[in-house]
Design a protein around this motif. Structure first.
Motif, PDB file in Angstrom:
ATOM      1  N   UNK A   1       0.862  -1.183   0.000  1.00 30.38           N
ATOM      2  CA  UNK A   1       0.000   0.000   0.000  1.00 30.38           C
ATOM      3  C   UNK A   1       0.892   1.226   0.000  1.00 30.38           C
ATOM      4  N   UNK A   2       0.759   2.059  -1.036  1.00 28.11           N
ATOM      5  CA  UNK A   2       1.570   3.267  -1.187  1.00 28.11           C
ATOM      6  C   UNK A   2       0.737   4.513  -0.936  1.00 28.11           C
ATOM      7  N   UNK A   3       1.256   5.430  -0.141  1.00 33.15           N
ATOM      8  CA  UNK A   3       0.632   6.743   0.018  1.00 33.15           C
ATOM      9  C   UNK A   3       1.284   7.691  -0.986  1.00 33.15           C
ATOM     10  N   UNK A   4       0.564   8.012  -2.045  1.00 32.43           N
ATOM     11  CA  UNK A   4       1.128   8.802  -3.146  1.00 32.43           C
ATOM     12  C   UNK A   4       0.746  10.264  -2.969  1.00 32.43           C
ATOM     13  N   UNK A   5       1.616  11.044  -2.351  1.00 34.43           N
ATOM     14  CA  UNK A   5       1.338  12.458  -2.078  1.00 34.43           C
ATOM     15  C   UNK A   5       1.550  13.318  -3.319  1.00 34.43           C
ATOM     16  N   UNK A   6       2.599  13.026  -4.074  1.00 33.93           N
ATOM     17  CA  UNK A   6       2.952  13.876  -5.224  1.00 33.93           C
ATOM     18  C   UNK A   6       2.327  13.409  -6.530  1.00 33.93           C
ATOM     19  N   UNK A   7       1.812  12.196  -6.561  1.00 31.38           N
ATOM     20  CA  UNK A   7       1.139  11.699  -7.754  1.00 31.38           C
ATOM     21  C   UNK A   7       2.034  11.003  -8.748  1.00 31.38           C
ATOM     22  N   UNK A   8       3.329  10.807  -8.421  1.00 30.23           N
ATOM     23  CA  UNK A   8       4.250  10.232  -9.406  1.00 30.23           C
ATOM     24  C   UNK A   8       4.506   8.742  -9.199  1.00 30.23           C
ATOM     25  N   UNK A   9       3.743   8.088  -8.322  1.00 30.60           N
ATOM     26  CA  UNK A   9       3.932   6.653  -8.116  1.00 30.60           C
ATOM     27  C   UNK A   9       2.973   5.810  -8.955  1.00 30.60           C
TER      28      UNK A   9
END
Length: 528
Positions: free
Chosen positions: A79-87
């Motif tokens: 589970x990834x928390x993608x804050x910047x949107x680049x994942x």
């Protein structure tokens, strides 16, 4: 034996593991890469948590992307928390680049572009599978910590939950909670105080204001049904690779309280529902939190204590937590001491304060005969980092300056059309994105308030003729032709008060009736 050969032999002996591991890169000594010697992280100890840190632009995000790829390849869901949107680029294979080929040649590992199965998730207006939790599932203790309530207010909130349980009032979303607070402070106050004790109106006002503050950060979209089942994070794709759940948080950077609320809710739910696993060959789930300072910078002491407790205990459930942030000091010492894997990218030293911080950070690494850590921390290049892991016996490995592998997936965001295609193929989107608003505390209490208003109006209509007859009798006995000024003012005041009371009760009934939403039949049965 040269220093290079001595380091190579040391690292080859310390980074050899019996079980499966994730290949991170090749060690470096000065400008030279020790090709053929691989720095790895054993899967067995990755539930002991980890840290990826470094200044902006040093390659942290690509490191966690590569780590995620390695975990997925080994069948471990992430589970990834993608804050910047680049994942989100994990979904598509890398287009390749000559610099990537050059890096992989130095490391001595092949480069095979590949995309992975991702599941976009959302707790806001971003597109993805909706993650929700009900107020009842959240519970009074965790909710009190999120709202930063004192002991008196927390006790009142616990009483409110108890009253709702006893009265079969489902607390599903924030409007339910606000409706119950209003009801126990107004219409039902006298009745409830007989059973549960005195209710403080000032405490109710404080709790209501805290709830409104949480709503303004978008929490009304998070609380409700259908509740997300954490077991859906443990799925694998057709190739037996772990599915990567990407929580899209691009629009939540300025709403840290909602982010903290979600994180604590999810971790508490995972801890409560996942069975004990103990020491296994690989983790059951890895959670990676990018830009972790957003949580810690805005968390209260109560929230930090709760998070610290969960970090200590959740390992036994087979779950590992990885924090990605700019500076290790962003993470509280109590949590930092629990982390096993460390990947430290370059730090910047522009001021005396920065240099003091770097010296302090360097002391947290195992001592090395081959590296001057404080100097190395400021001279590492992009995609280079100091690495230390826990071996299969839980012992820290020697520090290794490492040239890290490049991700085999795209190092960029996916397009809107690609996102749409991914969501169309989702197995759980339809289940969780269906709007559900079944009867709960809000609707039930609206009906109660309407009944109170009607009952009060009927009582007053029965009393009015009696008061009129009594008034006429008193007036006939009076010897005065006209009432005095005091009597006239008193009479007018009573009429105005009576009128305001009747209008207030009738208005509440009407507003309550209008506020009742039409119920739709749902496949899910009531929890009551």
């Amino acid at each position: 034996m040269s220093k290079k050969e001595e380091l190579k032999n040391l690292l080859e002996s310390k980074y050899q593991f019996e079980g499966p591991s994730i290949k991170l890169g090749a060690p470096m000594l000065g400008e030279e890469t020790l090709t053929g010697t691989i720095i790895s992280a054993p899967l067995k100890t990755l539930n002991r948590h980890g840290l990826i840190a470094g200044a902006t632009g040093t390659g942290k995000t690509k490191t966690l992307q590569k780590l995620t790829e390695g975990l997925a390849d080994e069948g471990v869901p992430v589970l990834l928390m993608d804050i910047k949107g680049d994942l989100s680029g994990l979904a598509k294979p890398s287009p390749g680049h000559p610099k990537i080929d050059e890096r992989q040649a130095k490391i001595g590992l092949p480069f095979n572009p590949s995309g992975y199965t991702i599941e976009p998730l959302s707790i806001s207006d971003e597109k993805g599978v909706r993650l929700r939790a009900t107020i009842s599932e959240f519970g009074p203790v965790l909710l009190s910590k999120i709202l930063e309530l004192n002991d008196t207010q927390s006790g009142l909130l616990a009483m409110l939950f108890k009253y709702c349980d006893d009265s079969k009032l489902p607390l599903l979303d924030l409007k339910d909670l606000r409706k119950v607070l209003r009801f126990i402070n107004e219409e039902g106050k006298e009745e409830i105080e007989k059973e549960y004790g005195r209710i403080s109106s000032s405490s109710i006002g404080t709790i209501t204001r805290k709830i409104i503050e949480l709503e303004q950060q978008g929490a009304d979209k998070f609380f409700g049904e259908k509740s997300f089942d954490p077991a859906d994070l443990l799925r694998k794709d057709d190739l037996d690779r772990g599915i990567i759940s990407v929580l899209r948080l691009i629009d939540l950077q300025d709403r840290p309280k909602l982010f903290s609320t979600f994180m604590l809710s999810l971790l508490a739910e995972i801890y409560a529902t996942f069975p004990e696993q103990g020491d296994a060959d690989k983790p059951k789930l890895i959670i990676i939190i990018d830009e972790a300072h957003i949580i810690f910078d805005n968390a209260s002491d109560a929230l930090l204590d709760q998070l610290n407790t969960i970090v200590k205990l959740i390992r036994s459930k087979g779950v590992g937590l990885f924090f990605c942030t700019q500076n290790p000091t962003d993470v509280p010492d109590e949590i930092l001491s629990q982390l096993g894997l460390r990947v430290q990218h370059a730090l910047r030293a522009f001021t005396a304060k920065d240099r003091k911080k770097i010296k302090l950070i360097s002391e947290n690494f195992p001592p090395s005969d081959f590296y001057e850590i404080s100097e190395l921390l400021t001279s590492l290049g992009i995609g280079e980092a100091l690495v230390t892991v826990l071996n299969e016996k839980g012992i820290p490995t020697p520090i290794a300056a490492t040239l890290l592998q490049a991700p085999v997936s795209r190092m960029d965001i996916i397009t809107n059309n690609e996102l749409k295609e991914i969501l169309e193929n989702s197995e759980i989107l339809e289940e969780y994105n269906e709007e559900i608003d079944r009867e709960s505390a809000y609707e039930i209490l609206n009906e109660k308030i309407e009944e109170y208003a009607e009952r009060g109006a009927d009582d007053r209509l029965e009393e009015r003729p009696q008061r009129s007859r009594s008034h006429r009798t008193r007036r006939s006995r009076s010897t005065r032709a006209e009432p005095t000024l005091v009597e006239q003012l008193s009479k007018n005041t009573m009429v105005r008060q009576l009128g305001r009371t009747i209008m207030r009760e009738v208005t509440r009934g009407l507003l309550g009736a209008m506020g009742v939403k039409p119920r739709r039949r749902r496949r899910r049965t009531s929890i009551w």
